[in-house]
Enzyme design. Structure first.
Site, PDB file in Angstrom:
ATOM      1  N   HIS A  57     -51.700  45.330 -41.290  1.00 42.86           N
ATOM      2  CA  HIS A  57     -51.096  46.748 -41.793  1.00 42.86           C
ATOM      3  C   HIS A  57     -50.197  46.667 -42.769  1.00 42.86           C
ATOM      4  O   HIS A  57     -49.532  45.764 -42.908  1.00 42.86           O
ATOM      5  CB  HIS A  57     -50.901  47.871 -40.590  1.00 42.86           C
TER       6      HIS A  57
HETATM    7  P1  TYD Z   1     -48.963  48.444 -34.342  1.00 42.52           P
HETATM    8  O1  TYD Z   1     -47.519  48.730 -35.120  1.00 42.52           O
HETATM    9  O2  TYD Z   1     -50.121  48.782 -34.815  1.00 42.52           O
HETATM   10  O3  TYD Z   1     -48.768  46.828 -33.574  1.00 42.52           O
HETATM   11  P2  TYD Z   1     -49.236  45.622 -34.186  1.00 42.52           P
HETATM   12  O4  TYD Z   1     -49.257  45.838 -35.796  1.00 42.52           O
HETATM   13  O5  TYD Z   1     -48.047  44.622 -33.824  1.00 42.52           O
HETATM   14  O6  TYD Z   1     -50.437  45.113 -33.756  1.00 42.52           O
HETATM   15  O7  TYD Z   1     -48.860  49.401 -32.941  1.00 42.52           O
HETATM   16  C1  TYD Z   1     -49.669  49.044 -31.777  1.00 42.52           C
HETATM   17  C2  TYD Z   1     -49.505  50.665 -31.122  1.00 42.52           C
HETATM   18  O8  TYD Z   1     -48.353  50.786 -30.459  1.00 42.52           O
HETATM   19  C3  TYD Z   1     -50.027  51.617 -31.923  1.00 42.52           C
HETATM   20  O9  TYD Z   1     -50.950  52.403 -31.094  1.00 42.52           O
HETATM   21  C4  TYD Z   1     -48.638  52.285 -32.010  1.00 42.52           C
HETATM   22  C5  TYD Z   1     -47.828  52.025 -30.832  1.00 42.52           C
HETATM   23  N1  TYD Z   1     -46.466  51.967 -31.079  1.00 42.52           N
HETATM   24  C6  TYD Z   1     -45.623  52.819 -30.804  1.00 42.52           C
HETATM   25  O10 TYD Z   1     -46.007  53.740 -30.377  1.00 42.52           O
HETATM   26  N2  TYD Z   1     -44.409  52.871 -31.252  1.00 42.52           N
HETATM   27  C7  TYD Z   1     -43.725  51.674 -32.070  1.00 42.52           C
HETATM   28  O11 TYD Z   1     -42.696  51.697 -32.635  1.00 42.52           O
HETATM   29  C8  TYD Z   1     -44.715  50.694 -32.497  1.00 42.52           C
HETATM   30  C9  TYD Z   1     -44.367  49.689 -33.361  1.00 42.52           C
HETATM   31  C10 TYD Z   1     -46.007  50.759 -32.011  1.00 42.52           C
END
Ligand code: TYD
Length: 137
Positions: A57
């Protein structure tokens, strides 16, 4: 719409202090001193299964410092034109990511911890999760 024109060349490895002593080391990171931005949020990834990737992302406004607090992993960044992979494997190095970088985290070593210092609170509206949409921004 992303309001900035940062490229991967605006992203760099930051070398944090390492205070050494026979009982181990300390790396301090303070707002606007060792960190190039004021930190509003800290989170960490752990228990990542071997071979798994994360990220995939971009963020519209968020700046981040990504640190291998333990173990190692790779971070591939892409500004839509250029791509680069950084291997992070020391707790006193951080990758400073400017906004607008597509990123993928991969090759996590077992037991690794990815510590992230972020300039904003969590906001799903700041994410671009579709690569085609990222390229068109
Ligand atoms: P995401 O940032 O998409 O993780 P990655 O890119 O590492 O796979 O986040 C995964 C899930 O966690 C998403 O549903 C949102 C949640 N999340 C939070 O609630 N707070 C946060 O600070 C972060 C980074 C993620």
């Amino acid at each position: 719409m992303i309001q900035n024109n940062f490229t991967i060349f605006d992203c760099s490895i930051v070398h944090f202090p390492k205070i050494q002593n026979r009982a181990g080391n300390i790396t301090p990171i303070q707002n606007n001193i060792e960190s190039p931005f004021a930190i509003k949020r800290v989170y960490y990834l752990y228990d990542v299964p071997g071979g798994e990737s994360r990220g995939a992302h971009a963020h519209k406004e968020l700046e981040q410092l990504i640190i291998a607090a333990s173990g190692s992993f790779d971070v591939t960044i892409d500004d839509g034109k250029n791509k680069k992979t950084f291997s992070l494997n020391r707790p006193y190095f951080g990758l400073h990511l400017k906004p607008g970088m597509w990123r993928e985290l991969s090759n996590f070593s077992s037991g690794s911890i990815c510590l992230v210092l972020a300039s904003q609170l969590y906001n799903e509206d700041d994410y671009i999760r579709d690569y085609d949409q990222f390229l068109k921004r």
